[in-house]
Design a protein around this motif. Structure first.
Motif, PDB file in Angstrom:
ATOM      1  N   LYS A  81       0.830  -1.207   0.000  1.00 34.45           N
ATOM      2  CA  LYS A  81       0.000   0.000   0.000  1.00 34.45           C
ATOM      3  C   LYS A  81       0.869   1.264   0.000  1.00 34.45           C
ATOM      4  O   LYS A  81       1.994   1.262   0.498  1.00 34.45           O
ATOM      5  N   ILE A  82       0.302   2.314  -0.555  1.00 31.00           N
ATOM      6  CA  ILE A  82       0.956   3.623  -0.589  1.00 31.00           C
ATOM      7  C   ILE A  82      -0.068   4.686  -0.195  1.00 31.00           C
ATOM      8  O   ILE A  82      -1.217   4.638  -0.630  1.00 31.00           O
ATOM      9  N   LYS A  83       0.349   5.638   0.624  1.00 32.01           N
ATOM     10  CA  LYS A  83      -0.550   6.716   1.029  1.00 32.01           C
ATOM     11  C   LYS A  83       0.045   8.068   0.651  1.00 32.01           C
ATOM     12  O   LYS A  83       1.253   8.196   0.401  1.00 32.01           O
ATOM     13  N   VAL A  84      -0.812   9.089   0.607  1.00 32.77           N
ATOM     14  CA  VAL A  84      -0.378  10.459   0.387  1.00 32.77           C
ATOM     15  C   VAL A  84      -0.062  11.089   1.735  1.00 32.77           C
ATOM     16  O   VAL A  84      -0.858  11.004   2.673  1.00 32.77           O
ATOM     17  N   ALA A  88       2.779  17.222   3.565  1.00 33.51           N
ATOM     18  CA  ALA A  88       3.829  17.616   2.629  1.00 33.51           C
ATOM     19  C   ALA A  88       3.324  17.647   1.190  1.00 33.51           C
ATOM     20  O   ALA A  88       4.110  17.680   0.249  1.00 33.51           O
ATOM     21  N   THR A  89       1.997  17.658   1.010  1.00 31.76           N
ATOM     22  CA  THR A  89       1.390  17.628  -0.323  1.00 31.76           C
ATOM     23  C   THR A  89       0.561  18.882  -0.554  1.00 31.76           C
ATOM     24  O   THR A  89      -0.298  19.224   0.266  1.00 31.76           O
ATOM     25  N   ALA A  99      -5.901   9.803  -7.199  1.00 31.39           N
ATOM     26  CA  ALA A  99      -5.618   9.274  -5.866  1.00 31.39           C
ATOM     27  C   ALA A  99      -5.045   7.862  -5.969  1.00 31.39           C
ATOM     28  O   ALA A  99      -5.409   7.101  -6.876  1.00 31.39           O
ATOM     29  N   PRO A 100      -4.137   7.507  -5.058  1.00 29.76           N
ATOM     30  CA  PRO A 100      -3.535   6.156  -5.109  1.00 29.76           C
ATOM     31  C   PRO A 100      -4.578   5.060  -5.027  1.00 29.76           C
ATOM     32  O   PRO A 100      -5.640   5.228  -4.418  1.00 29.76           O
ATOM     33  N   ASP A 101      -4.277   3.923  -5.649  1.00 32.14           N
ATOM     34  CA  ASP A 101      -5.155   2.762  -5.562  1.00 32.14           C
ATOM     35  C   ASP A 101      -5.154   2.213  -4.135  1.00 32.14           C
ATOM     36  O   ASP A 101      -4.262   2.515  -3.329  1.00 32.14           O
ATOM     37  N   LYS A 134       3.624  14.040  -2.053  1.00 31.73           N
ATOM     38  CA  LYS A 134       4.563  13.173  -1.338  1.00 31.73           C
ATOM     39  C   LYS A 134       3.853  11.867  -1.017  1.00 31.73           C
ATOM     40  O   LYS A 134       2.771  11.858  -0.431  1.00 31.73           O
ATOM     41  N   LEU A 135       4.475  10.772  -1.413  1.00 29.83           N
ATOM     42  CA  LEU A 135       3.904   9.444  -1.220  1.00 29.83           C
ATOM     43  C   LEU A 135       4.757   8.650  -0.242  1.00 29.83           C
ATOM     44  O   LEU A 135       5.972   8.841  -0.164  1.00 29.83           O
ATOM     45  N   GLN A 136       4.107   7.758   0.482  1.00 24.63           N
ATOM     46  CA  GLN A 136       4.820   6.934   1.460  1.00 24.63           C
ATOM     47  C   GLN A 136       4.284   5.517   1.430  1.00 24.63           C
ATOM     48  O   GLN A 136       3.069   5.294   1.378  1.00 24.63           O
TER      49      GLN A 136
END
Length: 278
Positions: A81-84, A88-89, A99-101, A134-136
């Motif tokens: 998984k990846i979140k915003v 920092a966005t 938006a991320p899946d 910024k993605l994490q």
């Protein structure tokens, strides 16, 4: 008897060695991280810059971020998984990016994958400022993220251009810089950049070809646009009869032309309202 003892000792050593080898097998949980190593400089980056102005036929584009597993490959698909990172966005989901899946797949028997990040370039504000995402990577049931220094990626993008350092080298050919002039240069010259100096005499003829092709277009855009039809460019008229230059793949990005009765020519204007001359 001595031979039997020697053989027994040797067997014990071999068994001990095998046991130690088994202990060395990787036993840590499998992790995933962004793999942004610059192979040329052998350094890691985590920030990326993108401008839609370099691609006049596009209103959307996709960047692919590489991720890699630290651990063992699996015979089945796994998910991560990846979140915003909201703090920092500055980009807005739906307006500036998709938006991320919910989750992304790490294919079976693979140690790496690509995460698509879809960007949108239609917001008029992108002509005057940049936005950032910024993605994490976040832990999931299949893959963890135990490497905080390698679990984020930052993308900054806009629909504008900044003055390149090579512009001043060729200012006698290009004239004073403006953002609109640079955009027109990219669309009509046949290149996106020029050499950083004039020391290589072999490259000068090619450079002059680019700059003078650009200047020829500025001098007579109505007739010269025929040279760019195969690239999707055209000149049309709006409801008021004003001509404008555009790319058919991105009709919203238009460059108006103003007729000057004094010399019977058409001119573009830059972002400050100044006439762009060849």
């Amino acid at each position: 008897m001595k031979k039997i003892i020697a053989t027994s000792v040797l067997s014990w050593v071999l068994l001990t060695a095998c046991s130690k080898q088994q202990d060395l097998v990787y036993q840590q949980p499998d992790n995933i991280y962004f793999d942004f190593t610059n192979e040329v400089k052998n350094t890691r980056v985590d920030s990326f810059f993108f401008s839609f102005a370099l691609f006049p036929d596009k209103t959307t584009d996709t960047l692919f971020l590489p991720v890699r597993i630290s651990g063992k490959r699996a015979s089945t698909d796994r998910w991560f998984k990846i979140k915003v990172v909201d703090s920092a966005t500055t980009a807005v989901a739906g307006l500036h990016y998709k938006a991320p899946d919910t989750a992304y797949k790490m294919p079976a028997d693979s140690g790496k994958a690509l995460v698509p990040v879809i960007l949108y370039g239609t917001d008029p504000l992108l002509l005057s400022r940049s936005v950032t995402i910024k993605l994490q990577i976040v832990p999931s049931g299949d893959l963890l993220n135990s490497f905080p220094a390698m679990d984020t990626a930052k993308i900054t993008f806009s629909n504008r251009l900044e003055q390149p350092s090579w512009w001043v080298v060729w200012i006698s050919e290009l004239g004073e810089y403006s953002r609109v002039k640079y955009e027109l240069f990219i669309r009509t010259s046949g290149t996106t950049e020029l050499p950083m100096d004039q020391s290589d005499w072999q490259s000068t003829p090619k450079t002059l070809y680019f700059t003078r092709r650009f200047r020829a277009f500025l001098a007579d855009p109505i007739n010269r646009v025929a040279d760019y039809e195969d690239l999707g460019y055209a000149i049309a008229q709006d409801d008021q009869g004003q001509y404008y230059f555009y790319n058919k793949g991105n009709a919203a990005q238009q460059y108006p032309l103003e007729y000057n009765a004094a010399d019977g020519r058409y001119y573009f204007h830059d972002e400050n309202g100044n006439r762009i001359v060849p």
